[in-house]
Design a protein around this motif. Sequence first.
Motif, PDB file in Angstrom:
ATOM      1  N   GLN A 130       6.904  -1.689 -17.419  1.00 16.56           N
ATOM      2  CA  GLN A 130       6.189  -0.451 -17.339  1.00 16.56           C
ATOM      3  C   GLN A 130       5.098  -1.004 -16.445  1.00 16.56           C
ATOM      4  OE1 GLN A 130       4.199   0.530 -20.805  1.00 16.56           O
ATOM      5  NE2 GLN A 130       3.215   2.406 -20.116  1.00 16.56           N
ATOM      6  N   LEU A 131       4.713   0.172 -15.525  1.00 16.64           N
ATOM      7  CA  LEU A 131       3.527   0.016 -14.516  1.00 16.64           C
ATOM      8  C   LEU A 131       2.252   0.664 -15.009  1.00 16.64           C
ATOM      9  CD1 LEU A 131       4.978   0.565 -11.176  1.00 16.64           C
ATOM     10  CD2 LEU A 131       4.578  -1.526 -11.978  1.00 16.64           C
ATOM     11  N   VAL A 132       1.044  -0.101 -15.269  1.00 19.60           N
ATOM     12  CA  VAL A 132      -0.107   0.466 -15.857  1.00 19.60           C
ATOM     13  C   VAL A 132      -1.279   0.124 -14.909  1.00 19.60           C
ATOM     14  CG1 VAL A 132      -1.424   0.129 -18.045  1.00 19.60           C
ATOM     15  CG2 VAL A 132       1.072  -0.066 -18.272  1.00 19.60           C
ATOM     16  N   TRP A 133      -2.109   1.001 -14.938  1.00 19.98           N
ATOM     17  CA  TRP A 133      -3.230   0.883 -14.219  1.00 19.98           C
ATOM     18  C   TRP A 133      -4.319  -0.402 -14.803  1.00 19.98           C
ATOM     19  CZ3 TRP A 133      -3.836   2.326  -9.540  1.00 19.98           C
ATOM     20  CH2 TRP A 133      -3.135   3.652  -9.006  1.00 19.98           C
ATOM     21  N   GLY A 134      -4.865  -1.166 -13.970  1.00 17.99           N
ATOM     22  CA  GLY A 134      -5.671  -2.176 -14.574  1.00 17.99           C
ATOM     23  C   GLY A 134      -7.122  -1.524 -14.492  1.00 17.99           C
ATOM     24  N   PRO A 135      -8.231  -2.380 -14.794  1.00 21.98           N
ATOM     25  CA  PRO A 135      -9.521  -1.900 -15.233  1.00 21.98           C
ATOM     26  C   PRO A 135     -10.234  -1.591 -13.835  1.00 21.98           C
ATOM     27  CG  PRO A 135      -9.418  -4.241 -15.484  1.00 21.98           C
ATOM     28  CD  PRO A 135      -7.862  -3.825 -15.236  1.00 21.98           C
ATOM     29  N   PHE A 136      -9.616  -2.137 -12.681  1.00 22.76           N
ATOM     30  CA  PHE A 136     -10.328  -1.878 -11.314  1.00 22.76           C
ATOM     31  C   PHE A 136      -9.473  -1.054 -10.392  1.00 22.76           C
ATOM     32  CE2 PHE A 136     -12.311  -2.773  -7.252  1.00 22.76           C
ATOM     33  CZ  PHE A 136     -13.292  -3.186  -7.398  1.00 22.76           C
ATOM     34  N   HIS A 137      -9.706   0.129 -10.263  1.00 23.48           N
ATOM     35  CA  HIS A 137      -9.107   1.297  -9.533  1.00 23.48           C
ATOM     36  C   HIS A 137      -9.881   2.368  -9.494  1.00 23.48           C
ATOM     37  CE1 HIS A 137      -7.622   3.048 -13.454  1.00 23.48           C
ATOM     38  NE2 HIS A 137      -7.396   3.880 -12.803  1.00 23.48           N
ATOM     39  N   VAL A 138      -9.312   3.210  -8.333  1.00 19.59           N
ATOM     40  CA  VAL A 138     -10.113   4.316  -8.002  1.00 19.59           C
ATOM     41  C   VAL A 138      -9.257   5.512  -8.437  1.00 19.59           C
ATOM     42  CG1 VAL A 138     -10.987   6.071  -6.242  1.00 19.59           C
ATOM     43  CG2 VAL A 138     -11.473   3.405  -6.213  1.00 19.59           C
ATOM     44  N   PRO A 139      -9.464   6.342  -9.627  1.00 20.38           N
ATOM     45  CA  PRO A 139      -8.563   7.232 -10.070  1.00 20.38           C
ATOM     46  C   PRO A 139      -8.480   8.574  -9.280  1.00 20.38           C
ATOM     47  CG  PRO A 139     -10.440   7.396 -11.497  1.00 20.38           C
ATOM     48  CD  PRO A 139     -10.663   6.330 -10.463  1.00 20.38           C
ATOM     49  N   GLY A 140      -7.718   9.450  -9.573  1.00 20.66           N
ATOM     50  CA  GLY A 140      -7.708  10.864  -8.853  1.00 20.66           C
ATOM     51  C   GLY A 140      -7.498  10.897  -7.329  1.00 20.66           C
ATOM     52  N   VAL A 141      -7.868  12.072  -6.882  1.00 19.06           N
ATOM     53  CA  VAL A 141      -7.739  12.147  -5.263  1.00 19.06           C
ATOM     54  C   VAL A 141      -8.305  11.107  -4.448  1.00 19.06           C
ATOM     55  CG1 VAL A 141      -9.543  13.908  -5.076  1.00 19.06           C
ATOM     56  CG2 VAL A 141      -7.763  13.999  -3.592  1.00 19.06           C
ATOM     57  N   TRP A 142      -9.465  10.734  -4.886  1.00 18.05           N
ATOM     58  CA  TRP A 142     -10.046   9.672  -4.006  1.00 18.05           C
ATOM     59  C   TRP A 142      -9.356   8.254  -3.818  1.00 18.05           C
ATOM     60  CZ3 TRP A 142     -13.833  11.012  -0.989  1.00 18.05           C
ATOM     61  CH2 TRP A 142     -14.689  12.039  -1.435  1.00 18.05           C
ATOM     62  N   GLY A 143      -8.552   7.993  -4.940  1.00 19.34           N
ATOM     63  CA  GLY A 143      -7.558   6.941  -4.923  1.00 19.34           C
ATOM     64  C   GLY A 143      -6.646   7.343  -3.816  1.00 19.34           C
ATOM     65  N   ILE A 144      -6.159   8.342  -3.928  1.00 15.06           N
ATOM     66  CA  ILE A 144      -4.833   8.823  -3.170  1.00 15.06           C
ATOM     67  C   ILE A 144      -5.448   8.755  -1.451  1.00 15.06           C
ATOM     68  CG2 ILE A 144      -3.609  10.579  -2.259  1.00 15.06           C
ATOM     69  CD1 ILE A 144      -3.206  11.280  -5.182  1.00 15.06           C
ATOM     70  N   LEU A 145      -6.806   9.071  -1.134  1.00 14.51           N
ATOM     71  CA  LEU A 145      -7.249   9.135   0.151  1.00 14.51           C
ATOM     72  C   LEU A 145      -7.510   8.052   0.565  1.00 14.51           C
ATOM     73  CD1 LEU A 145      -9.698  12.235  -0.204  1.00 14.51           C
ATOM     74  CD2 LEU A 145      -7.434  12.302   0.849  1.00 14.51           C
ATOM     75  N   ILE A 146      -8.090   6.880  -0.305  1.00 12.56           N
ATOM     76  CA  ILE A 146      -8.106   5.600   0.052  1.00 12.56           C
ATOM     77  C   ILE A 146      -6.844   5.034   0.544  1.00 12.56           C
ATOM     78  CG2 ILE A 146      -9.017   3.638  -0.548  1.00 12.56           C
ATOM     79  CD1 ILE A 146     -11.115   4.833  -2.338  1.00 12.56           C
ATOM     80  N   ASN A 147      -5.668   5.207  -0.271  1.00 10.16           N
ATOM     81  CA  ASN A 147      -4.639   4.568  -0.064  1.00 10.16           C
ATOM     82  C   ASN A 147      -3.700   5.208   1.057  1.00 10.16           C
ATOM     83  OD1 ASN A 147      -3.627   4.181  -3.518  1.00 10.16           O
ATOM     84  ND2 ASN A 147      -4.368   2.671  -2.015  1.00 10.16           N
ATOM     85  N   ALA A 148      -4.150   6.281   1.512  1.00  9.60           N
ATOM     86  CA  ALA A 148      -3.401   7.095   2.485  1.00  9.60           C
ATOM     87  C   ALA A 148      -4.001   6.721   3.767  1.00  9.60           C
ATOM     88  CB  ALA A 148      -3.535   8.614   2.468  1.00  9.60           C
ATOM     89  N   ALA A 158       0.698  -1.064   0.094  1.00 10.01           N
ATOM     90  CA  ALA A 158       0.001   0.066   0.161  1.00 10.01           C
ATOM     91  C   ALA A 158       0.995   1.161  -0.042  1.00 10.01           C
ATOM     92  CB  ALA A 158      -0.830   0.122   1.198  1.00 10.01           C
ATOM     93  N   GLY A 159       2.109   1.081   0.550  1.00  8.47           N
ATOM     94  CA  GLY A 159       2.843   2.443   0.735  1.00  8.47           C
ATOM     95  C   GLY A 159       3.440   2.666  -0.451  1.00  8.47           C
ATOM     96  N   LEU A 160       3.785   1.475  -1.330  1.00  6.84           N
ATOM     97  CA  LEU A 160       4.447   1.753  -2.619  1.00  6.84           C
ATOM     98  C   LEU A 160       3.468   2.214  -3.490  1.00  6.84           C
ATOM     99  CD1 LEU A 160       6.736  -1.422  -2.881  1.00  6.84           C
ATOM    100  CD2 LEU A 160       7.389   1.099  -2.304  1.00  6.84           C
ATOM    101  N   LEU A 161       2.259   1.792  -3.512  1.00  7.02           N
ATOM    102  CA  LEU A 161       1.172   2.157  -4.527  1.00  7.02           C
ATOM    103  C   LEU A 161       0.827   3.676  -4.064  1.00  7.02           C
ATOM    104  CD1 LEU A 161      -0.935   1.619  -6.517  1.00  7.02           C
ATOM    105  CD2 LEU A 161      -2.374   0.872  -4.617  1.00  7.02           C
ATOM    106  N   ALA A 175      -2.388   4.317   6.780  1.00  2.00           N
ATOM    107  CA  ALA A 175      -2.438   5.002   8.392  1.00  2.00           C
ATOM    108  C   ALA A 175      -3.188   3.957   9.180  1.00  2.00           C
ATOM    109  CB  ALA A 175      -3.341   5.969   8.363  1.00  2.00           C
ATOM    110  N   PHE A 176      -4.037   3.234   8.744  1.00  2.00           N
ATOM    111  CA  PHE A 176      -4.716   2.087   9.670  1.00  2.00           C
ATOM    112  C   PHE A 176      -3.765   1.145   9.745  1.00  2.00           C
ATOM    113  CE2 PHE A 176      -6.932  -1.861   9.602  1.00  2.00           C
ATOM    114  CZ  PHE A 176      -7.644  -1.745  11.079  1.00  2.00           C
ATOM    115  N   MET A 177      -3.186   0.687   8.712  1.00  2.00           N
ATOM    116  CA  MET A 177      -2.002  -0.665   8.924  1.00  2.00           C
ATOM    117  C   MET A 177      -0.915  -0.085   9.893  1.00  2.00           C
ATOM    118  SD  MET A 177      -2.124  -2.694   5.355  1.00  2.00           S
ATOM    119  CE  MET A 177      -2.249  -1.084   4.135  1.00  2.00           C
TER     120      MET A 177
END
Length: 305
Positions: A222-240, A194-197, A244-246
């Motif tokens: 090359q690293l490429v997004w797959g079809p299942f991901h949350v783009p933009g700021v919402w994806g960053i917030l979810i990853n963050a 999750a940190g690397l992502l 934090a939780f882990m």
Amino acid sequence: MANHNTAEQVFTQFLNEGQWPSQGLSFFVGLIGPLSEEITHATVAVPLSLMLTVLINGTLGFSMLIALLFCVEDIKGALEARVPFLTIFHQATGSVAGTAAAGSIIVVMGSCSSAGMLASTSRQFWSFARDRGIPGWRLWTKVTTHTAIPAYAVTLTTIIACLLSLIGIGSDLAFNDLMSLSTSGLFSSYLVVAGLLLWRRCTGGISGSKSKHTLINTAGAQLVWGPFHVPGVWGILINAFAVAFMTIAVFFSFWPPMNNVSAESMNYSVVGMGGVILLSLLYYLVRARKVYKGPVVELQVGYRA
């Protein structure tokens, strides 16, 4: 069959059996409670299955917890018992036969799930051995011809699981440390990914499109997004939030269950975790860096006449 507690008792009564200075700290200490290669359309099927698993099991598990809290009559007595869930069943039914029947359901469910967990564990072990990331990988990657399964990997993981299960018979302290170690190890592995992502998201290291006939999403590629991901700021917030939780979960997984800690009640899982990390680093420096080059990629090329 049990005498039901009130909603106020279930939803507003909190226990701090570890005698921690605050209920919030007690909550965080209590956080530590006890492969997709062959799947069709894995890039979508695997994430959906993971999310549905969390949704379904989370909903059912929380519902079962609420039902249990309404029915448990003596929660302190149950916690002090050798097998708490059998004590709760006996409090509710008042019958040894009823307790045995209800307990048998739990035992059968646990036995059936163990087969799936052993299969998953042995497959992960075999996969990492195939990538040459484990000592003795030549032996663990062998697949027997008469069974078409990695028998050596399955046998080793099964023996280790059985030996670890025996710890609970000899020492409750050692068993609790083992559970803490499993929690810290699991969340630590997730935390790295999750940190690397999150880092790749923030630095733009993942592309939205791929070049034709280019190998992607593996070591050096090359690293490429797959079809299942949350783009933009919402994806960053979810990853963050996940990071934090882990981080919190790993930190508190090393805490002892009681505030007034002694040599007998100390949580020694940090010693096991540190030992595994040091041994892994030592093996990498001595041997693995010479043979481990990242995941093994197997390509199937078809030709047309």
